[in-house]
Design an enzyme around this catalytic site. Structure first.
Site, PDB file in Angstrom:
ATOM      1  N   THR A  96     -34.172   6.749   9.076  1.00  0.00           N
ATOM      2  CA  THR A  96     -33.982   4.929   9.172  1.00  0.00           C
ATOM      3  C   THR A  96     -33.499   4.867  10.397  1.00  0.00           C
ATOM      4  O   THR A  96     -32.652   4.881  11.137  1.00  0.00           O
ATOM      5  CB  THR A  96     -33.077   5.366   8.244  1.00  0.00           C
ATOM      6  OG1 THR A  96     -33.944   5.501   6.608  1.00  0.00           O
ATOM      7  CG2 THR A  96     -32.939   3.284   7.698  1.00  0.00           C
TER       8      THR A  96
ATOM      9  N   HIS B  34     -39.703  11.580  -0.653  1.00  0.00           N
ATOM     10  CA  HIS B  34     -38.665  11.681  -0.168  1.00  0.00           C
ATOM     11  C   HIS B  34     -37.682  12.458  -1.795  1.00  0.00           C
ATOM     12  O   HIS B  34     -37.212  11.266  -2.334  1.00  0.00           O
ATOM     13  CB  HIS B  34     -38.333  10.176   0.567  1.00  0.00           C
ATOM     14  CG  HIS B  34     -36.778  10.607   0.695  1.00  0.00           C
ATOM     15  ND1 HIS B  34     -35.588  11.498   0.882  1.00  0.00           N
ATOM     16  CD2 HIS B  34     -36.199  10.116   2.304  1.00  0.00           C
ATOM     17  CE1 HIS B  34     -34.176  11.605   1.731  1.00  0.00           C
ATOM     18  NE2 HIS B  34     -35.008  10.136   2.201  1.00  0.00           N
TER      19      HIS B  34
ATOM     20  N   ASN C 270     -30.994  13.471  -0.421  1.00  0.00           N
ATOM     21  CA  ASN C 270     -29.981  12.632   0.419  1.00  0.00           C
ATOM     22  C   ASN C 270     -29.767  11.031  -1.103  1.00  0.00           C
ATOM     23  O   ASN C 270     -29.138  10.287  -0.887  1.00  0.00           O
ATOM     24  CB  ASN C 270     -30.720  11.577   1.118  1.00  0.00           C
ATOM     25  CG  ASN C 270     -31.238  12.730   1.923  1.00  0.00           C
ATOM     26  OD1 ASN C 270     -30.348  14.068   2.257  1.00  0.00           O
ATOM     27  ND2 ASN C 270     -31.753  12.363   3.509  1.00  0.00           N
TER      28      ASN C 270
ATOM     29  N   TYR D 197     -31.839   9.788  -2.932  1.00  0.00           N
ATOM     30  CA  TYR D 197     -32.523   7.865  -3.312  1.00  0.00           C
ATOM     31  C   TYR D 197     -33.206   8.932  -4.761  1.00  0.00           C
ATOM     32  O   TYR D 197     -33.238   9.653  -5.799  1.00  0.00           O
ATOM     33  CB  TYR D 197     -33.329   8.370  -2.150  1.00  0.00           C
ATOM     34  CG  TYR D 197     -32.688   7.517  -0.944  1.00  0.00           C
ATOM     35  CD1 TYR D 197     -32.435   6.300  -1.363  1.00  0.00           C
ATOM     36  CD2 TYR D 197     -32.649   8.450   0.179  1.00  0.00           C
ATOM     37  CE1 TYR D 197     -31.151   5.888  -0.754  1.00  0.00           C
ATOM     38  CE2 TYR D 197     -32.091   8.046   1.115  1.00  0.00           C
ATOM     39  CZ  TYR D 197     -31.404   7.260   0.952  1.00  0.00           C
ATOM     40  OH  TYR D 197     -30.487   6.673   2.122  1.00  0.00           O
TER      41      TYR D 197
ATOM     42  N   ASN E 219     -24.743   9.623  -0.795  1.00  0.00           N
ATOM     43  CA  ASN E 219     -25.200   8.924  -2.029  1.00  0.00           C
ATOM     44  C   ASN E 219     -24.951   8.869  -3.329  1.00  0.00           C
ATOM     45  O   ASN E 219     -25.335   8.555  -4.422  1.00  0.00           O
ATOM     46  CB  ASN E 219     -26.726   8.692  -2.575  1.00  0.00           C
ATOM     47  CG  ASN E 219     -26.574   6.820  -1.308  1.00  0.00           C
ATOM     48  OD1 ASN E 219     -25.900   6.710  -0.683  1.00  0.00           O
ATOM     49  ND2 ASN E 219     -28.224   7.215  -0.454  1.00  0.00           N
TER      50      ASN E 219
END
Length: 355
Positions: A26, A175, A178, A180, A235
């Site tokens: 990102t 994805h 992480n 998400y 996260n």
């Protein structure tokens, strides 16, 4: 010393010029959530890589959890990405877009009108999300996705994959890492469901498999990969006794679908245990991309040992646009400036020396 890292390899439907992958990172350079000329310059500068995987890109409006990340869910988005894919191809790289739905990781101020923060269960992520309007704001409690919502979200991934091909991308990376949305379904810290989308090993893996199935049906399994981060705690993810079983079940299903690759990442200081990595390798017949603090020596060793087929490099690509040449020549690597990793503009993005 062998140089497997710089040899060609077939990946799904494609042949790559080398085994170096530019990992998704990102960079928050997409005002209005649109890919642009500055981004085309950035990726073009780094097209020595055999494969480029873009920064996380939202397949739906409610997946735009961060400020200034790009989207790919309408024709305007697809037009914006065409300059990026053309620049990567001009340098000889293949390029996949990483489809990243942020799920509960987000804030309404980062979303367009009408979109909302949603996730597998109404469990808020601790901490705050940065917004351009009001600075850091607490993560809200996400609205739990209904059966109808889940079906629409899965179709959104497939539709985005179709737009990716229209934009010139060679394929898509889902994805699933992480913390998400896909990872949120895989992980018991964020998935408290007791229906067919949670609870059991099969239920927790179901969303990831259905997204992969729908995406592969739309553009072909040989143009689809997935990124996974078992044991990652970024996260708000957590390790539980069923985690290994969830990921082994998942990769068996992905293998049956014929996906091009699994991209396995050590993230946030959490290393995928060697026995689980070996199980993933054994149960997935496609290519395995390894990622996490690699240098050229370690990359060659893992390729030679058959632990993986390609090696992804992340932060070294930021300040070393010609990373492949520098690695091969044994040259020292420049260090990126963390204060510019997520800021707007060309500083710390496209202004690193091209040598």
């Amino acid at each position: 010393m062998s140089e497997l890292l710089y040899t060609p390899i077939v990946l799904g439907d494609l042949e790559l010029k080398n085994r170096v992958v530019m990992a998704p990172m990102t960079r928050s350079r997409a005002p209005g959530n649109l890919a642009n000329e500055l981004m085309a310059t950035y990726y073009g500068q780094r097209s020595e890589a055999g494969l480029i995987v873009t920064e996380g890109t939202a397949p739906a409006a409610d997946g735009l959890g961060y400020a200034r990340i790009p989207g790919l869910f309408n024709s305007e988005h697809a037009r914006g990405w065409r300059g990026v894919t053309a620049a990567a191809h001009a340098g000889g790289a293949k390029i996949f877009v990483q489809l990243m739905h942020t799920g509960r990781v987000g804030h309404p101020l980062n979303l367009p009108p009408g979109a909302e923060v949603r996730g597998p269960s109404p469990v808020a992520l601790a901490g705050a999300m940065y917004t351009d309007q009001e600075g850091p704001q607490p993560h809200p409690v996400p609205r739990e996705l209904s059966e109808v919502d889940i079906a629409a979200t899965i179709e959104g991934y497939a539709r985005s994959a179709g737009l990716a091909r229209e934009a010139g991308f060679d394929g898509v990376e889902l994805h699933g890492a992480n913390g998400y949305l896909i990872d949120q379904f895989l992980n018991s810290a964020s998935n408290r469901r007791s229906d067919g989308w949670g609870g059991t090993v099969e239920g927790r893996a179901r969303f990831a498999l259905e997204v992969a199935r729908a995406t592969a049906s739309r553009i072909g399994a040989g143009r689809v990969g997935i990124r996974l981060s078992p044991y990652g705690t970024f996260n708000g993810m957590a390790v539980d006794p069923e985690l290994d079983a969830v990921f082994v079940h998942l990769v068996r299903g992905l293998s049956a679908l014929g996906l091009a690759y699994v991209h396995l990442v050590d993230f946030g200081g959490k290393v995928v245990p060697a026995d689980l990595q070996a199980e993933i390798r054994k149960n997935f017949r496609g290519r395995l991309i390894l990622s996490g603090e690699y240098d050229a020596t370690r990359a060659e060793a893992d390729l030679a040992a058959g632990r993986g087929d390609l090696i992804a490099f992340g932060r070294p690509f930021i300040a070393n646009p010609r990373l492949v040449s520098r690695l091969r020549a044994g040259l020292p690597l420049a260090q990126g400036d963390p204060s510019t990793f997520y800021t707007p503009g060309e500083r710390g993005y496209t202004d690193y020396p091209l040598e």
